[in-house]
Design a protein around this motif. Structure first.
Motif, PDB file in Angstrom:
ATOM      1  N   PHE A  11       0.799  -1.276   0.081  1.00 26.88           N
ATOM      2  CA  PHE A  11      -0.029  -0.063   0.016  1.00 26.88           C
ATOM      3  C   PHE A  11       0.898   1.236   0.060  1.00 26.88           C
ATOM      4  O   PHE A  11       0.588   2.315  -0.914  1.00 26.88           O
ATOM      5  N   LEU A  12       1.890   1.261   0.718  1.00 30.15           N
ATOM      6  CA  LEU A  12       2.780   2.539   1.053  1.00 30.15           C
ATOM      7  C   LEU A  12       3.529   2.587  -0.349  1.00 30.15           C
ATOM      8  O   LEU A  12       3.825   3.706  -0.819  1.00 30.15           O
ATOM      9  N   ALA A  13       4.050   1.537  -0.987  1.00 35.05           N
ATOM     10  CA  ALA A  13       4.752   1.621  -2.098  1.00 35.05           C
ATOM     11  C   ALA A  13       4.095   2.050  -3.189  1.00 35.05           C
ATOM     12  O   ALA A  13       4.603   2.985  -3.974  1.00 35.05           O
ATOM     13  N   ILE A  14       2.977   1.354  -3.372  1.00 43.33           N
ATOM     14  CA  ILE A  14       1.831   1.835  -4.745  1.00 43.33           C
ATOM     15  C   ILE A  14       1.813   3.490  -4.402  1.00 43.33           C
ATOM     16  O   ILE A  14       1.924   4.320  -5.441  1.00 43.33           O
ATOM     17  N   LEU A  15       1.549   4.006  -3.260  1.00 41.35           N
ATOM     18  CA  LEU A  15       1.099   5.296  -3.054  1.00 41.35           C
ATOM     19  C   LEU A  15       2.561   6.192  -3.293  1.00 41.35           C
ATOM     20  O   LEU A  15       2.446   7.290  -3.631  1.00 41.35           O
ATOM     21  N   ALA A  16       3.643   5.808  -2.670  1.00 39.15           N
ATOM     22  CA  ALA A  16       4.616   6.591  -2.585  1.00 39.15           C
ATOM     23  C   ALA A  16       5.367   6.427  -4.179  1.00 39.15           C
ATOM     24  O   ALA A  16       5.761   7.850  -4.283  1.00 39.15           O
ATOM     25  N   THR A  17       5.261   5.528  -4.896  1.00 36.23           N
ATOM     26  CA  THR A  17       5.604   5.619  -6.149  1.00 36.23           C
ATOM     27  C   THR A  17       4.707   6.608  -7.112  1.00 36.23           C
ATOM     28  O   THR A  17       5.050   7.055  -7.853  1.00 36.23           O
ATOM     29  N   SER A  18       3.335   6.533  -6.858  1.00 40.16           N
ATOM     30  CA  SER A  18       2.512   7.324  -7.750  1.00 40.16           C
ATOM     31  C   SER A  18       2.558   8.469  -7.234  1.00 40.16           C
ATOM     32  O   SER A  18       2.350   9.489  -8.333  1.00 40.16           O
ATOM     33  N   PHE A  19       2.427   8.974  -6.322  1.00 35.05           N
ATOM     34  CA  PHE A  19       2.515  10.255  -5.793  1.00 35.05           C
ATOM     35  C   PHE A  19       3.999  10.834  -5.236  1.00 35.05           C
ATOM     36  O   PHE A  19       3.943  11.324  -3.982  1.00 35.05           O
ATOM     37  N   SER A  20       4.981  10.443  -5.787  1.00 34.74           N
ATOM     38  CA  SER A  20       6.406  10.657  -4.936  1.00 34.74           C
ATOM     39  C   SER A  20       6.482  12.333  -5.103  1.00 34.74           C
ATOM     40  O   SER A  20       6.236  12.987  -5.990  1.00 34.74           O
ATOM     41  N   SER A  21       7.069  12.649  -3.882  1.00 33.55           N
ATOM     42  CA  SER A  21       7.398  13.952  -3.688  1.00 33.55           C
ATOM     43  C   SER A  21       8.552  13.939  -2.543  1.00 33.55           C
ATOM     44  O   SER A  21       8.566  13.083  -1.653  1.00 33.55           O
ATOM     45  N   PRO A  22       9.360  14.940  -2.534  1.00 34.41           N
ATOM     46  CA  PRO A  22      10.583  14.830  -1.591  1.00 34.41           C
ATOM     47  C   PRO A  22      10.038  15.221  -0.218  1.00 34.41           C
ATOM     48  O   PRO A  22      10.473  14.626   0.838  1.00 34.41           O
ATOM     49  N   GLY A  23       8.673  15.744  -0.214  1.00 30.34           N
ATOM     50  CA  GLY A  23       8.151  16.039   1.179  1.00 30.34           C
ATOM     51  C   GLY A  23       7.582  14.783   1.839  1.00 30.34           C
ATOM     52  O   GLY A  23       7.266  14.683   3.238  1.00 30.34           O
ATOM     53  N   LEU A  24       7.363  13.547   1.077  1.00 26.17           N
ATOM     54  CA  LEU A  24       6.959  12.537   1.709  1.00 26.17           C
ATOM     55  C   LEU A  24       7.885  11.553   2.056  1.00 26.17           C
ATOM     56  O   LEU A  24       7.586  10.300   2.684  1.00 26.17           O
TER      57      LEU A  24
END
Length: 145
Positions: A52-65
């Motif tokens: 779940f985290l990997a999907i969201l992190a790769t899709s909405f990648s941002s340095p702030g995350l």
């Protein structure tokens, strides 16, 4: 309402008994720390949360995350690592988690009755799998908008 009692009143009504005999110390109680289910189910649950985290992190990648995602991954590792360490704290314990073979043959007994291995697996993994599907739905909606 409270009432002040003197020592004489208490001594008149108190039951004075002899010191009780020393009771023999009981044997320590065996604590079941195994959680009974095979560890593969816990690994699958943790993998779903991390997916779940990997999907969201790769899709909405941002340095702030980076920092929030690192904190969440650390928390998930702690949520599964602490109980795993806790089960190994009693090395002399006779209770161990079921092997996958035992689990598939006998299932597991719950408070509401006996569950087969498939029923218990579905019951345990339904929420983590739905969370992964939710992440896929979020990414799909964001891509279409």
């Amino acid at each position: 309402m409270s009432k002040h009692l003197t020592r004489e009143v208490i001594a008149d009504q108190a039951n004075v008994v002899a010191i009780p005999a020393i009771i023999e110390v009981a044997q320590p109680v065996q604590v079941d720390r195994s959680f009974e289910l095979p560890s593969g189910l816990y690994v699958a649950t943790a993998a779903c949360y991390l997916a779940f985290l990997a999907i969201l992190a790769t899709s909405f990648s941002s340095p702030g995350l980076i920092i929030p995602m690192a904190i969440i991954v650390t928390l998930i590792a702690g949520f599964f690592g602490v109980p795993a360490a806790w089960t190994r704290m009693a090395p002399g314990s006779a209770k161990r988690a079921m092997s996958p073979g035992q689990f598939s043959r006998g299932g597991i007994s719950t408070l509401t009755g006996r569950l087969s291995a498939g029923e218990a697996t579905v019951q345990m993994l339904i929420l983590p799998v739905l969370i992964v599907l939710w992440a896929l739905a979020i990414v799909t909606i964001a891509a279409l908008i």
